[in-house]
Design a protein around this motif. Structure first.
Motif, PDB file in Angstrom:
ATOM      1  N   VAL A  76       0.825  -1.204   0.000  1.00 37.28           N
ATOM      2  CA  VAL A  76       0.000   0.000   0.000  1.00 37.28           C
ATOM      3  C   VAL A  76       0.861   1.258   0.000  1.00 37.28           C
ATOM      4  CG1 VAL A  76      -1.496   1.361   1.520  1.00 37.28           C
ATOM      5  CG2 VAL A  76      -2.087  -0.990   0.984  1.00 37.28           C
ATOM      6  N   ASN A  77       1.976   1.212   0.725  1.00 34.03           N
ATOM      7  CA  ASN A  77       2.814   2.406   0.878  1.00 34.03           C
ATOM      8  C   ASN A  77       3.739   2.662  -0.296  1.00 34.03           C
ATOM      9  OD1 ASN A  77       1.765   3.103   3.403  1.00 34.03           O
ATOM     10  ND2 ASN A  77       3.183   1.764   4.473  1.00 34.03           N
ATOM     11  N   VAL A  78       4.252   1.598  -0.933  1.00 33.91           N
ATOM     12  CA  VAL A  78       5.260   1.809  -1.980  1.00 33.91           C
ATOM     13  C   VAL A  78       4.933   1.096  -3.285  1.00 33.91           C
ATOM     14  CG1 VAL A  78       7.077   2.118  -0.245  1.00 33.91           C
ATOM     15  CG2 VAL A  78       6.718  -0.145  -1.236  1.00 33.91           C
ATOM     16  N   GLY A  79       3.778   0.447  -3.375  1.00 37.60           N
ATOM     17  CA  GLY A  79       3.432  -0.299  -4.578  1.00 37.60           C
ATOM     18  C   GLY A  79       2.040   0.020  -5.075  1.00 37.60           C
ATOM     19  N   ASP A  80       1.353  -1.015  -5.542  1.00 33.81           N
ATOM     20  CA  ASP A  80       0.004  -0.889  -6.086  1.00 33.81           C
ATOM     21  C   ASP A  80      -0.991  -0.855  -4.918  1.00 33.81           C
ATOM     22  OD1 ASP A  80      -2.616  -1.616  -7.047  1.00 33.81           O
ATOM     23  OD2 ASP A  80      -1.682  -2.302  -8.900  1.00 33.81           O
ATOM     24  N   VAL A  81      -1.678   0.263  -4.770  1.00 31.62           N
ATOM     25  CA  VAL A  81      -2.562   0.428  -3.614  1.00 31.62           C
ATOM     26  C   VAL A  81      -3.688  -0.598  -3.625  1.00 31.62           C
ATOM     27  CG1 VAL A  81      -4.157   1.992  -2.450  1.00 31.62           C
ATOM     28  CG2 VAL A  81      -1.994   2.863  -3.330  1.00 31.62           C
ATOM     29  N   GLN A  82      -4.296  -0.829  -4.785  1.00 36.77           N
ATOM     30  CA  GLN A  82      -5.402  -1.779  -4.843  1.00 36.77           C
ATOM     31  C   GLN A  82      -4.939  -3.206  -4.560  1.00 36.77           C
ATOM     32  OE1 GLN A  82      -8.543  -1.156  -4.810  1.00 36.77           O
ATOM     33  NE2 GLN A  82      -8.188   1.063  -4.959  1.00 36.77           N
ATOM     34  N   GLU A  83      -3.733  -3.544  -5.003  1.00 38.11           N
ATOM     35  CA  GLU A  83      -3.177  -4.847  -4.637  1.00 38.11           C
ATOM     36  C   GLU A  83      -2.990  -4.929  -3.126  1.00 38.11           C
ATOM     37  OE1 GLU A  83       0.884  -7.544  -5.224  1.00 38.11           O
ATOM     38  OE2 GLU A  83       0.574  -5.746  -6.454  1.00 38.11           O
ATOM     39  N   GLY A  84      -2.575  -3.814  -2.523  1.00 35.84           N
ATOM     40  CA  GLY A  84      -2.418  -3.778  -1.081  1.00 35.84           C
ATOM     41  C   GLY A  84      -3.737  -3.961  -0.353  1.00 35.84           C
ATOM     42  N   VAL A  85      -4.798  -3.355  -0.881  1.00 36.99           N
ATOM     43  CA  VAL A  85      -6.135  -3.537  -0.293  1.00 36.99           C
ATOM     44  C   VAL A  85      -6.521  -5.011  -0.327  1.00 36.99           C
ATOM     45  CG1 VAL A  85      -8.597  -3.028  -0.556  1.00 36.99           C
ATOM     46  CG2 VAL A  85      -6.907  -1.195  -0.830  1.00 36.99           C
ATOM     47  N   ALA A  86      -6.291  -5.655  -1.469  1.00 39.77           N
ATOM     48  CA  ALA A  86      -6.641  -7.073  -1.603  1.00 39.77           C
ATOM     49  C   ALA A  86      -5.829  -7.932  -0.638  1.00 39.77           C
ATOM     50  CB  ALA A  86      -6.402  -7.523  -3.045  1.00 39.77           C
ATOM     51  N   LEU A  87      -4.545  -7.625  -0.487  1.00 35.66           N
ATOM     52  CA  LEU A  87      -3.705  -8.381   0.445  1.00 35.66           C
ATOM     53  C   LEU A  87      -4.166  -8.181   1.891  1.00 35.66           C
ATOM     54  CD1 LEU A  87      -0.147  -7.782  -1.058  1.00 35.66           C
ATOM     55  CD2 LEU A  87      -1.192 -10.023  -0.652  1.00 35.66           C
ATOM     56  N   ALA A  88      -4.545  -6.958   2.244  1.00 33.47           N
ATOM     57  CA  ALA A  88      -5.023  -6.700   3.601  1.00 33.47           C
ATOM     58  C   ALA A  88      -6.280  -7.502   3.890  1.00 33.47           C
ATOM     59  CB  ALA A  88      -5.275  -5.205   3.786  1.00 33.47           C
ATOM     60  N   ARG A  89      -7.160  -7.605   2.899  1.00 29.43           N
ATOM     61  CA  ARG A  89      -8.372  -8.416   3.064  1.00 29.43           C
ATOM     62  C   ARG A  89      -8.021  -9.907   3.156  1.00 29.43           C
ATOM     63  NH1 ARG A  89     -13.185  -5.941   4.564  1.00 29.43           N
ATOM     64  NH2 ARG A  89     -13.157  -3.814   3.744  1.00 29.43           N
ATOM     65  N   ALA A  90      -7.005 -10.324   2.393  1.00 30.00           N
ATOM     66  CA  ALA A  90      -6.564 -11.722   2.457  1.00 30.00           C
ATOM     67  C   ALA A  90      -6.003 -12.058   3.832  1.00 30.00           C
ATOM     68  CB  ALA A  90      -5.513 -11.981   1.376  1.00 30.00           C
ATOM     69  N   ALA A  91      -5.344 -11.087   4.461  1.00 25.49           N
ATOM     70  CA  ALA A  91      -4.824 -11.313   5.815  1.00 25.49           C
ATOM     71  C   ALA A  91      -5.953 -11.574   6.793  1.00 25.49           C
ATOM     72  CB  ALA A  91      -3.995 -10.107   6.257  1.00 25.49           C
ATOM     73  N   LEU A  92      -7.054 -10.840   6.633  1.00 26.88           N
ATOM     74  CA  LEU A  92      -8.213 -11.050   7.511  1.00 26.88           C
ATOM     75  C   LEU A  92      -8.776 -12.455   7.327  1.00 26.88           C
ATOM     76  CD1 LEU A  92     -10.246  -9.763   9.511  1.00 26.88           C
ATOM     77  CD2 LEU A  92     -11.603  -9.083   7.522  1.00 26.88           C
ATOM     78  N   GLU A  93      -8.819 -12.911   6.088  1.00 27.33           N
ATOM     79  CA  GLU A  93      -9.320 -14.257   5.820  1.00 27.33           C
ATOM     80  C   GLU A  93      -8.390 -15.311   6.411  1.00 27.33           C
ATOM     81  OE1 GLU A  93     -10.446 -17.062   1.957  1.00 27.33           O
ATOM     82  OE2 GLU A  93     -10.302 -14.888   1.733  1.00 27.33           O
ATOM     83  N   ALA A  94      -7.069 -15.086   6.287  1.00 34.51           N
ATOM     84  CA  ALA A  94      -6.095 -16.039   6.828  1.00 34.51           C
ATOM     85  C   ALA A  94      -6.172 -16.102   8.350  1.00 34.51           C
ATOM     86  CB  ALA A  94      -4.685 -15.656   6.383  1.00 34.51           C
TER      87      ALA A  94
END
Length: 413
Positions: free
Chosen positions: A228-246
């Motif tokens: 989110v801070n240094v890359g693709d923000v939307q990819e970061g959003v998806a990863l953050a949601r994946a963390a919640l699922e994990a």
């Protein structure tokens, strides 16, 4: 830039080894004086400014301050102020050695592979992971990155070269995952973002193989935060949601709070105010339920203050300074001054919020404190935030306090 003289480096190093801020150093000098001397000392604010100048080597302290320094540090005047100068008495590596448990993990291994690794070695590794986390509190990324990766390499070699029971193997993998999380964070702080991402992915793999869902969630969340801070923000959003699922429905309260916090930040960076606010509400609700919960030790830092800071940062990112300023101002009054990097980062958000609130004078004062605090930190995070702060202040260059600040820090801008 001229090299800082040895005596100035010693003044700074002795202070930082005691985990003192420059303001705390000023208090120690005052407290070391007798009543007659104390009456003639500079004010605490002026003395703090003098300490900044001394530590930058602009000029040496004169008596009574030289004597007070010697008294506080329990060093002779020759040791402390020898103009011939020597390097600081302890390097970052030596500070790390003082914090970490004694010995080199690899040196305890048999020379040949295939020997059994017992739980005693696993416990040693756990202590070293904890030590590295403590080191990260006081040593910035570029100073810590090499020893951090040595620790991770040693842990991976332990797992690959030794034999172990299923229990010990799973514990080793979990330790590798924890190490990868903190080493990835350190690499990111050093500006090595691709190296950090690869390290997080190594940790995710280790945590998954160990069957440790909470640790996997923490690692995915860490990768999301960097993305989110240094890359693709939307990819970061998806990863953050994946963390919640994990993390799963049975995740501990602090892990849920941290995971929702990272989701909130991801949405704030994407400019999505409503999802960000909902996630902040979820984080707060999760933290309220921590009483009596069994939490992983690596989540010790997740607190109400940290959530309040993230909430304020989200408001700042969404350009809602009237909400951000009171939150940051309150929590920073009690923030641990020994954690210089985090304090500097959080002051940077306050400075930006004040500028957005059309308070350039106060923003400049806050920015000055942030820039002074981070001047000797080898942290890419603080360097980048300094640029953001100064860029946000540039439109107020006609304000005297801002103009003076931009003159003092032209390279950062």
């Amino acid at each position: 830039m001229d090299e800082i003289p040895g005596w100035a480096l010693r003044l700074r190093t002795e202070r930082r080894e005691r985990l003192w801020s420059q303001r705390q150093m000023a208090r120690a000098l005052v407290e070391a004086a007798d009543e007659r001397t104390r009456a003639h000392l500079a004010t605490r604010e002026s003395l703090t400014r003098m300490i900044k100048d001394w530590e930058k080597g602009r000029h040496q302290p004169k008596d009574p301050y030289r004597l007070l320094y010697c008294r506080v540090f329990d060093l002779s005047e020759a040791e402390l102020f020898d103009l011939a100068g020597t390097a600081p008495r302890k390097s970052p590596a030596q500070v790390l050695a003082a914090i970490m448990p004694e010995g080199d993990l690899l040196s305890r291994l048999p020379a040949q592979t295939g020997r059994r690794i017992g739980m005693g070695t696993v416990h040693d590794l756990s202590a070293r992971v904890h030590g590295l986390r403590l080191a990260d509190d006081v040593i910035a990324g570029s100073d810590l990155i090499r020893p951090a990766f040595r620790e991770l390499d040693a842990a991976v070699r332990l797992y690959r070269c030794g034999t172990h029971t299923e229990e010990a193997g799973q514990a080793l993998l979990a330790n590798i995952g924890e190490l990868a999380q903190i080493v990835g964070w350190i690499a990111s702080d050093a500006g090595q973002h691709e190296q950090a991402a690869q390290t997080y992915r190594l940790g995710i793999s280790a945590a998954r193989e160990a069957g440790d869902g909470p640790l996997e969630a923490n690692l995915i969340g860490s990768l999301a935060y960097q993305t989110v801070n240094v890359g693709d923000v939307q990819e970061g959003v998806a990863l953050a949601r994946a963390a919640l699922e994990a993390a799963g429905p049975d995740a501990s309260p602090r892990l849920r709070a941290l995971t929702w916090d990272r989701i909130a930040w991801a949405h704030a960076r994407a400019g999505e105010a409503q999802p960000a606010m909902r996630a902040l509400g979820e984080a707060s609700a999760a933290l309220d339920s921590t009483a009596g919960a069994d939490e992983p030790s690596y989540l010790y830092w997740v607190s109400a203050d940290e959530l309040q800071i993230m909430e304020a940062r989200a408001y700042t990112e969404l350009r809602r300074p009237l909400r951000a300023v009171p939150l940051l101002s309150e929590v920073l009054t009690r923030y641990d001054a020994t954690h210089a990097r985090e304090l500097a980062l959080y002051l940077s958000w306050l400075a930006v919020a004040l500028a957005d609130a059309n308070e350039p004078e106060e923003a400049a004062r806050t920015a000055s404190r942030m820039l002074d605090l981070s001047a000797d930190l080898t942290s890419d995070r603080t360097t980048q935030r300094a640029r953001v702060v100064l860029a946000r202040l540039k439109p107020y260059a006609d304000v005297p306090q801002v103009r003076e600040l931009l003159t003092r820090y032209p390279m950062s801008a």
